[in-house]
Design an enzyme around this catalytic site. Structure first.
Site, PDB file in Angstrom:
ATOM      1  CB  THR A   9      -0.835  -0.039   1.302  1.00 12.30           C
ATOM      2  OG1 THR A   9      -1.799  -1.066   1.175  1.00 12.30           O
ATOM      3  CG2 THR A   9      -1.532   1.268   1.604  1.00 12.30           C
ATOM      4  CB  VAL A  25     -13.525  -2.403   2.452  1.00  7.02           C
ATOM      5  CG1 VAL A  25     -12.858  -1.053   2.658  1.00  7.02           C
ATOM      6  CG2 VAL A  25     -14.453  -2.359   1.235  1.00  7.02           C
ATOM      7  N   GLY A  26     -10.315  -3.028   3.285  1.00  2.00           N
ATOM      8  CA  GLY A  26      -9.331  -3.011   4.371  1.00  2.00           C
ATOM      9  C   GLY A  26      -9.388  -1.724   5.176  1.00  2.00           C
ATOM     10  CG  ASP A  27      -5.777  -0.688   7.098  1.00  2.00           C
ATOM     11  OD1 ASP A  27      -5.699  -1.504   6.141  1.00  2.00           O
ATOM     12  OD2 ASP A  27      -4.819  -0.030   7.508  1.00  2.00           O
ATOM     13  CB  THR A  65       1.211  -0.091   4.967  1.00  2.00           C
ATOM     14  OG1 THR A  65       1.452  -1.304   4.238  1.00  2.00           O
ATOM     15  CG2 THR A  65       2.485   0.299   5.683  1.00  2.00           C
ATOM     16  N   GLY A  66      -0.523  -2.656   6.223  1.00  2.99           N
ATOM     17  CA  GLY A  66      -0.380  -3.948   6.879  1.00  2.99           C
ATOM     18  C   GLY A  66      -1.667  -4.736   6.755  1.00  2.99           C
TER      19      GLY A  66
HETATM   20  N1  ASP Z   1      -3.703  -2.362   4.718  1.00  2.00           N
HETATM   21  C1  ASP Z   1      -4.015  -2.812   3.403  1.00  2.00           C
HETATM   22  C2  ASP Z   1      -5.291  -3.590   3.443  1.00  2.00           C
HETATM   23  O1  ASP Z   1      -5.493  -4.371   4.360  1.00  2.00           O
HETATM   24  C3  ASP Z   1      -2.947  -3.653   2.817  1.00  2.00           C
HETATM   25  C4  ASP Z   1      -1.610  -2.996   2.802  1.00  2.00           C
HETATM   26  O2  ASP Z   1      -1.253  -2.224   3.661  1.00  2.00           O
HETATM   27  O3  ASP Z   1      -0.878  -3.233   1.849  1.00  2.00           O
HETATM   28  O4  ASP Z   1      -6.068  -3.478   2.545  1.00  2.00           O
END
Ligand code: ASP
Length: 352
Positions: A208, A237-239, A258-259
């Site tokens: 991300t 949907v992520g964070d 990111t994570g």
């Molecule tokens: N946080 C992002 C998600 O869970 C993924 C990422 O950080 O690459 O959608």
């Protein structure tokens, strides 16, 4: 200030005027003296093993380009928000990162994009989720913030809004890269062999992108953009687009995460970092370390974040093998690092 008021104490009127001027100078908003700074990430989870020499070179170059693009805005006296959107636009256009072109694939073989932006000074925010045709999701998030009464739009509705507001749309194939396609094939194979999601090697490659900035007026902003996680399904949907989870800014603090998004959502990670700074009196580095390297792994998740205080202090904690990251201060010199064992110039340093 003491000398000034002592010398003038014989004339009470003049003395009190001088005192109030001196006091107002001392209490002037940090705004007047802020030294602009921009901090970016291109995602946690980068590993030396999975990265060719050329990939590494390209990623470093894109990070530097993003820092310079954001810095140009700050140097021109533009708001932190402009620096954040300029930097993220560059990273979305770079195929090395999991945002915009080069985003990961869903289970159904699509690129499904999420993004959010927040202006710390006004607490206004805009977010979009699950779009397939928006070239730069961060620009649509900003348009939602500036041209609608809403904070978040999803899917077809968000794309209709993009069209009405002149935000560039592209064919879904624009986002496709062979590398991401192969990651999906690998993830599908591993899934077919019954491996749990967390054991799928490709799921670790987050990538991300995000940015936080402080401008010359002392205003903060934060933004994040992502394709989410490889092999995601059911409109997951992520964070990243959730205000307070992956993206947050107020007058005191700005964060982009990111994570593993599910863990960031449960921890309300970005807001939690800012709350610890604001209400518990923790430094930006204590607060972000505590959440990213404490709460998140304790709950079973992993990842990183960038966090910036209104005094110019910043931190870039992560608990993965690496995190694409960088910062640029008033001197316009970009600092970039990728791996865990790589020192980023003055991490957590005061930028003024
Ligand atoms: N946080 C992002 C998600 O869970 C993924 C990422 O950080 O690459 O959608």
């Amino acid at each position: 200030m003491k000398n000034l008021s002592r010398r003038r104490c014989s004339n009470r009127v003049w003395g009190s005027a001088a005192l109030s001027i001196a006091l107002s100078l001392a209490l002037a908003p940090a705004a007047l003296a802020a030294q602009p700074v921009l901090v970016i990430h291109g995602g946690a989870g980068v590993e030396r093993a999975g990265l060719s020499e050329q990939d590494e070179k390209d990623a470093r170059a894109a990070l530097e380009q993003a820092l310079r693009a954001g810095h140009a805005q700050l140097a021109a006296g533009k708001p932190a928000l402009d620096a954040v959107t300029a930097a993220i636009t560059v990273l979305e256009d770079a195929p090395q990162f999991n945002a915009g072109r080069g985003a990961v694939f869903t289970h159904d073989g699509k690129n499904e994009l999420d993004s959010a932006v927040m202006d710390g000074a006004s607490l206004r925010a805009g977010a979009i989720a699950g779009v397939h045709r928006v070239k730069n999701p961060i620009l649509l998030a900003r348009t939602v913030m500036e041209k609608s009464r809403h904070v978040m739009m999803t899917g077809d509705g968000a794309e209709a809004f993009a069209k009405e507001n002149g935000v560039t749309l592209v064919e879904p194939s624009y986002f496709r890269t062979e590398k991401r396609w192969q990651q999906l094939q690998k993830a599908l194979k591993e899934e077919a062999f019954g491996q749990a999601h967390e054991d799928i090697e490709t799921a670790k490659h987050f990538g991300t992108v995000g940015a936080v900035a402080l401008d010359a007026q002392g205003r903060l902003a934060a933004g994040t953009s992502t394709g989410g996680m490889t092999n995601k399904r059911y409109g997951r949907v992520g964070d990243a687009p959730i205000i307070g989870a992956g993206t947050y800014a107020n007058a005191r603090c700005a964060v982009s995460g990111t994570g593993w998004g599910e863990y960031y959502i449960r921890a309300v990670a970005a807001h939690e970092i800012c709350a610890r700074v604001q209400y518990a009196g923790q430094s930006i580095s204590q607060a972000s370390e505590g959440v990213i390297n404490g709460d998140i792994p304790k709950a079973g998740g992993d990842g990183g974040a960038i966090a910036l205080d209104s005094d110019g202090s910043f931190a870039l904690p992560f608990n993965t093998e690496g995190m694409y990251r960088g910062w640029i201060g008033g001197d316009g010199v970009p600092h970039v690092a990728l791996f865990k064992d790589e020192k980023l110039a003055e991490p957590g340093a005061k930028a003024r």
